[in-house]
Scaffold this motif. Structure first.
Motif, short mmCIF file in Angstrom:
data_model
loop_
_atom_site.label_atom_id
_atom_site.label_comp_id
_atom_site.label_asym_id
_atom_site.label_seq_id
_atom_site.Cartn_x
_atom_site.Cartn_y
_atom_site.Cartn_z
N GLY A 367 0.83 -1.20 0.00
CA GLY A 367 0.00 0.00 0.00
C GLY A 367 0.86 1.25 0.00
N ARG A 368 0.31 2.36 -0.45
CA ARG A 368 1.09 3.59 -0.62
C ARG A 368 0.63 4.70 0.33
NH1 ARG A 368 2.92 4.88 -6.85
NH2 ARG A 368 4.30 3.07 -7.08
N LEU A 369 1.62 5.46 0.77
CA LEU A 369 1.40 6.71 1.49
C LEU A 369 1.85 7.84 0.57
CD1 LEU A 369 1.00 8.63 3.95
CD2 LEU A 369 3.32 8.01 4.65
N VAL A 370 0.96 8.78 0.30
CA VAL A 370 1.25 9.91 -0.59
C VAL A 370 0.91 11.19 0.15
CG1 VAL A 370 0.82 10.97 -2.84
CG2 VAL A 370 0.66 8.48 -2.59
N PHE A 371 1.89 12.07 0.31
CA PHE A 371 1.62 13.32 1.02
C PHE A 371 2.59 14.41 0.56
CE2 PHE A 371 4.86 11.25 3.51
CZ PHE A 371 5.64 12.25 4.07
N PHE A 372 2.16 15.65 0.74
CA PHE A 372 3.02 16.79 0.44
C PHE A 372 3.81 17.18 1.69
CE2 PHE A 372 0.89 18.51 -3.52
CZ PHE A 372 2.07 18.52 -4.25
N LEU A 373 5.08 17.48 1.50
CA LEU A 373 5.92 17.97 2.58
C LEU A 373 6.50 19.31 2.16
CD1 LEU A 373 7.23 17.30 5.36
CD2 LEU A 373 9.21 16.47 4.08
N PRO A 374 6.15 20.40 2.84
CA PRO A 374 6.74 21.69 2.51
C PRO A 374 8.19 21.74 2.98
CG PRO A 374 5.39 21.92 4.45
CD PRO A 374 5.22 20.50 4.00
N THR A 375 9.07 22.23 2.16
CA THR A 375 10.49 22.27 2.50
C THR A 375 11.10 23.60 2.10
OG1 THR A 375 11.08 21.27 0.37
CG2 THR A 375 10.79 19.78 2.23
N VAL A 376 12.01 24.08 2.92
CA VAL A 376 12.81 25.25 2.55
C VAL A 376 13.90 24.75 1.62
CG1 VAL A 376 14.19 27.17 3.40
CG2 VAL A 376 12.32 26.25 4.80
N ASN A 377 13.93 25.25 0.40
CA ASN A 377 14.76 24.65 -0.64
C ASN A 377 16.23 24.57 -0.26
OD1 ASN A 377 12.56 24.20 -2.29
ND2 ASN A 377 12.77 26.16 -3.36
N GLU A 378 16.77 25.60 0.38
CA GLU A 378 18.19 25.60 0.68
C GLU A 378 18.53 24.67 1.85
OE1 GLU A 378 19.37 29.51 1.71
OE2 GLU A 378 18.32 29.54 3.64
N ASP A 379 17.53 24.25 2.63
CA ASP A 379 17.78 23.40 3.80
C ASP A 379 17.43 21.94 3.58
OD1 ASP A 379 18.66 25.57 5.23
OD2 ASP A 379 16.70 25.99 6.10
N TYR A 380 16.68 21.64 2.50
CA TYR A 380 16.18 20.28 2.35
C TYR A 380 17.31 19.29 2.10
CZ TYR A 380 13.93 16.13 0.50
OH TYR A 380 13.55 14.84 0.28
N ASP A 381 17.19 18.14 2.74
CA ASP A 381 18.12 17.04 2.55
C ASP A 381 17.31 15.75 2.55
OD1 ASP A 381 20.14 15.01 2.87
OD2 ASP A 381 21.50 16.58 3.53
N GLU A 382 17.73 14.76 1.79
CA GLU A 382 16.98 13.51 1.71
C GLU A 382 16.81 12.85 3.08
OE1 GLU A 382 18.29 10.78 -1.20
OE2 GLU A 382 18.15 12.20 -2.86
N ILE A 383 17.75 13.07 3.98
CA ILE A 383 17.65 12.43 5.29
C ILE A 383 16.54 13.06 6.13
CG2 ILE A 383 20.07 11.78 5.33
CD1 ILE A 383 20.54 14.08 7.32
#
Length: 483
Positions: A367-383
């Protein structure tokens, strides 16, 4: 396998490949991307059957049209040479009525050159009558140009013919899902609120949940129901919940005695697919069994137009009462129709982890979980995306992002890999966020609403380290590409 040319909208380019991959997964057909550049106005793909193309035209909201590819080249000389070597492709259409249409990406071709270019295909030997209104078959020439601003007729004529590549093929059809952008427009919706998702983005999100008839899908932050309309359109049964029932109900005066969410569902012909919409705090919800929901698809509130809430009181205020409060009129406060229980902010970083833990328990395997996560572009990291054991993130390249400049909404799609349900989430305030705050290693979306209100000033908590591993989660780098 045959090659097909897809004309694709230049909007939301980072969503196009995940959308196509999800459609292929829903209908269980293979798809291979042949184009070296996947973000141009045309995309060459390899598919087994024309029926697979029809499914894409029916479902993909970004696809404008599809064409069976006969030939291509960097110039018309190359195109004609390749086409002359494959003349058998025209055999089924020798005596049918036809027309030849000329199109371009990022350019407008002068009509005089269109006629001249179409006449160079006389060698195809087509003997049927030309029918501009209702041909039995339509052939298409597509010129693909680089994006360039050409505001004057002189500038347009100067670049005419300087295309990157030219294609020729047989038109299969026009994208039929594109009309959903207008038919489900928030402007014409019976009921909507200030946080309603626009129709295009709603359908792009819904596609990642793999909706299909017979599936059950859930939105724990349902608001005015935007996610559920799109999911239900593709046949899934849906239910939602929200801590604020006013968002679900809307105004119910006069003849409008049904909640607003159901009025809009009726407008779109999907009311019979709505199981229910309930008012409760997702951290104290009534669900007592896991492993039965096919997908969770949601746009959690993050504080730009509305902030996430959970039951309780803010830090430093009196705790919740253990017994009901008796009003002067003899009624208990919670029995009044306008009663709103005390609530406190729900930190986005806590909410994100809780949402993944909820999916780990509630979803069926795969099954899938789909959601939006707001991120500050200069701070976002995959971790920043906590990976719980038994859940993995599905991501193509750099991921799907709706970019607003300093910040963006990143569409996160995760799949349950575990075969068991595991334990239900406890929805506790996660101590690890305070620990990372003390050591200067916070997720990029921590305190997003406050940073948004302040205009995204630089972080003062120092550089975050990839080695920080909060309790109960495993943070890891994901490899690029679709896992």
């Amino acid at each position: 396998m045959p090659l097909y040319l897809l004309r694709i909208s230049s909007e939301q380019t980072s969503f196009r490949i995940p959308s196509l991959l999800s459609i292929a997964q829903v209908f269980d057909f293979p798809i291979r991307f042949v184009s070296s550049d996947l973000f141009r106005g045309v995309l060459v793909v390899e598919l087994q059957r024309e029926d697979d193309v029809e499914k894409i035209l029916e479902r993909d909201i970004l696809v404008l049209s599809a064409t069976e590819l006969f030939a291509e080249g960097a110039s018309y000389d190359e195109l004609h040479t390749e086409l002359r070597n494959n003349m058998a492709l025209f055999d089924p259409y020798i005596h049918t009525t036809f027309r030849i249409t000329m199109e371009s990406c990022n350019h407008r071709i002068p009509e005089t050159r269109q006629r001249e270019t179409i006449n160079t295909f006389r060698y195809t030997g087509l003997q049927g009558e030309v029918s501009m209104k209702a041909p039995q078959v339509e052939f298409v020439i597509v010129e693909d140009y680089e994006w360039e601003v050409a505001n004057t007729p002189e500038a347009r004529y100067a670049r005419d013919g300087n295309f990157v590549r030219v294609y020729f093929g047989r038109r299969i059809g026009i994208g039929r899902a594109r009309s959903l952008i207008l038919s489900h427009s928030v402007k014409t919706r019976t009921y909507y609120g200030n946080t309603s998702m626009d129709a295009q983005m709603g359908f792009l999100m819904a596609g990642q949940a793999l909706p299909a008839p017979g599936k059950i899908m859930y939105d724990p932050f349902v608001g005015t129901g935007s996610m559920l309309y799109a999911v239900a359109h593709w046949g899934a049964y849906v239910f939602g919940s929200d801590i604020d029932g006013r968002q679900i109900r809307g105004k119910m005066k006069g003849k409008n005695t049904r909640p607003g969410v159901y009025r809009s569902a009726a407008q779109y012909g999907v009311e019979d697919r709505f199981i229910d919409c309930l008012t409760y705090d997702v951290t104290r919800g009534p669900i007592r069994r896991g492993g039965w929901v096919d997908a969770i698809v949601t746009d959690p509130p993050y504080g730009v137009r509305a902030g996430a809430k959970r039951l309780g009181r803010k830090e430093g205020k009196k705790p919740l009462r253990e017994d009901p409060y008796l009003m002067d009129d003899g009624e208990y406060s919670h029995q009044k129709p306008d009663y709103l229980p005390p609530s406190r902010p729900y930190e986005l970083a806590n909410l994100t982890l809780d949402l993944i833990l909820l999916a780990r328990w509630l979803l069926v395997p795969k099954g899938r979980l789909v959601f939006f996560l707001p991120t500050v572009n200069e701070d976002y990291d995959e971790i920043d995306i906590p990976i719980v054991e038994g859940m993995k993130e599905l991501k193509f390249g750099a991921g799907s992002v709706q970019d607003f400049g300093k910040w963006g909404r990143r569409l996160i799609t995760m799949e349950k890999t575990a075969l068991d349900d595991g334990l239900p989430p406890t929805f506790e305030d996660h101590d690890e966020l305070e620990l990372t705050k003390a050591s200067g290693k916070l997720p990029g979306h921590y305190g997003f609403n406050k940073r948004y209100a302040a205009g995204f000033p630089p972080r003062k908590d120092g550089n975050r380290s990839e080695s920080a591993t909060p309790p109960n989660t495993t943070l890891e780098k994901r490899e690029e590409g679709m896992e």
